[in-house]
Write a protein that holds these residues in place. Structure first.
Motif, mmCIF file in Angstrom:
data_model
loop_
_atom_site.group_PDB
_atom_site.id
_atom_site.type_symbol
_atom_site.label_atom_id
_atom_site.label_comp_id
_atom_site.label_asym_id
_atom_site.label_seq_id
_atom_site.Cartn_x
_atom_site.Cartn_y
_atom_site.Cartn_z
ATOM 1 N N ALA A 24 0.660 -1.209 0.135
ATOM 2 C CA ALA A 24 0.033 0.061 -0.021
ATOM 3 C C ALA A 24 0.843 1.398 -0.006
ATOM 4 O O ALA A 24 0.172 2.250 -0.247
ATOM 5 N N LEU A 28 -0.442 4.877 -0.877
ATOM 6 C CA LEU A 28 -0.567 6.209 0.161
ATOM 7 C C LEU A 28 0.508 7.479 -0.193
ATOM 8 O O LEU A 28 -0.059 8.499 0.016
ATOM 9 N N GLN A 39 -8.994 9.678 0.336
ATOM 10 C CA GLN A 39 -8.401 8.752 -0.301
ATOM 11 C C GLN A 39 -7.073 8.166 0.687
ATOM 12 O O GLN A 39 -6.981 7.118 1.061
ATOM 13 N N LEU A 43 -7.086 4.843 2.875
ATOM 14 C CA LEU A 43 -6.127 3.704 2.658
ATOM 15 C C LEU A 43 -5.033 3.484 4.224
ATOM 16 O O LEU A 43 -5.036 2.207 4.208
ATOM 17 N N SER A 47 -4.639 0.149 6.273
ATOM 18 C CA SER A 47 -3.494 -0.337 6.524
ATOM 19 C C SER A 47 -3.533 -0.783 8.187
ATOM 20 O O SER A 47 -2.979 -1.970 8.556
#
Length: 194
Positions: A24, A28, A39, A43, A47
């Motif tokens: 991710a 990020l 967004q 995310l 995580s």
């Protein structure tokens, strides 16, 4: 079974949850640099949720492993800086008002990381109870800052637990002659020696 991070065939479900956090990182970074706050927060929340889930799943299945601890540690090392960087971009006024206390925490974190790298040649992976509690409290405060604004008592509680956690991990680095993962607390270490 090999404990290599790159032996993907041996990955357990909880290892894939930790690996997600590593995967991710580019997303990020992209959302942060493009100032896509919603967004980015989504995310980051995913995580952090996978961070909690992988540990619970490993303990529930009694499948804690060195690979899982390493993946979790590297996931933390790559995810946590995004939280701090996002404060520079999205909450600069908060960051400016709390720069001293946040600098103490970041300084202790870097000191413990450096001590671990010097002593063991790799980051610590203790995952103490205080460390887990501080991560939860800091996560709750972080998202509440974006959703509700600054909640002073929650911030100071999270910072106190986080600073104590970093101090405990620093003591563990100084006391443990070799790298160990999943050390519960300094009290566990003292009891184990008796």
């Amino acid at each position: 079974m090999s404990q290599s991070l790159f032996n993907f065939k041996a990955y357990r479900p909880q290892d894939w949850l930790s690996a997600y956090r590593l995967l991710a990182v580019p997303l990020l970074l992209y959302t942060l640099l493009n100032r896509q706050q919603a967004q980015f927060l989504a995310l980051l929340a995913l995580s952090l949720a996978t961070d909690a889930a992988d540990g619970m799943l490993a303990r529930w299945q009694r499948q804690e492993s060195i690979r899982g601890a390493k993946l979790d540690t590297y996931g933390d090392l790559l995810t946590v800086p995004f939280m701090l960087a996002s404060l520079f971009i999205f909450k600069a006024d908060f960051l400016e008002s709390q720069v001293v206390l946040l600098s103490v925490l970041v300084g202790l974190y870097l000191l413990e990381l450096g001590a671990s790298l010097l002593r063991y040649g790799k980051p610590s992976s203790f995952h103490t109870y205080l460390d887990k509690a501080s991560f939860i409290l800091l996560g709750i405060f972080y998202f509440s800052l974006f959703l509700f604004g600054f909640i002073d008592w929650l911030f100071y509680l999270a910072m106190a637990v986080a600073i104590l956690g970093e101090l405990e991990e620093l003591v563990l680095v100084m006391r443990l002659p070799r790298w160990q993962n999943n050390v519960k607390s300094i009290f566990w270490l003292v009891q184990d020696k008796q």
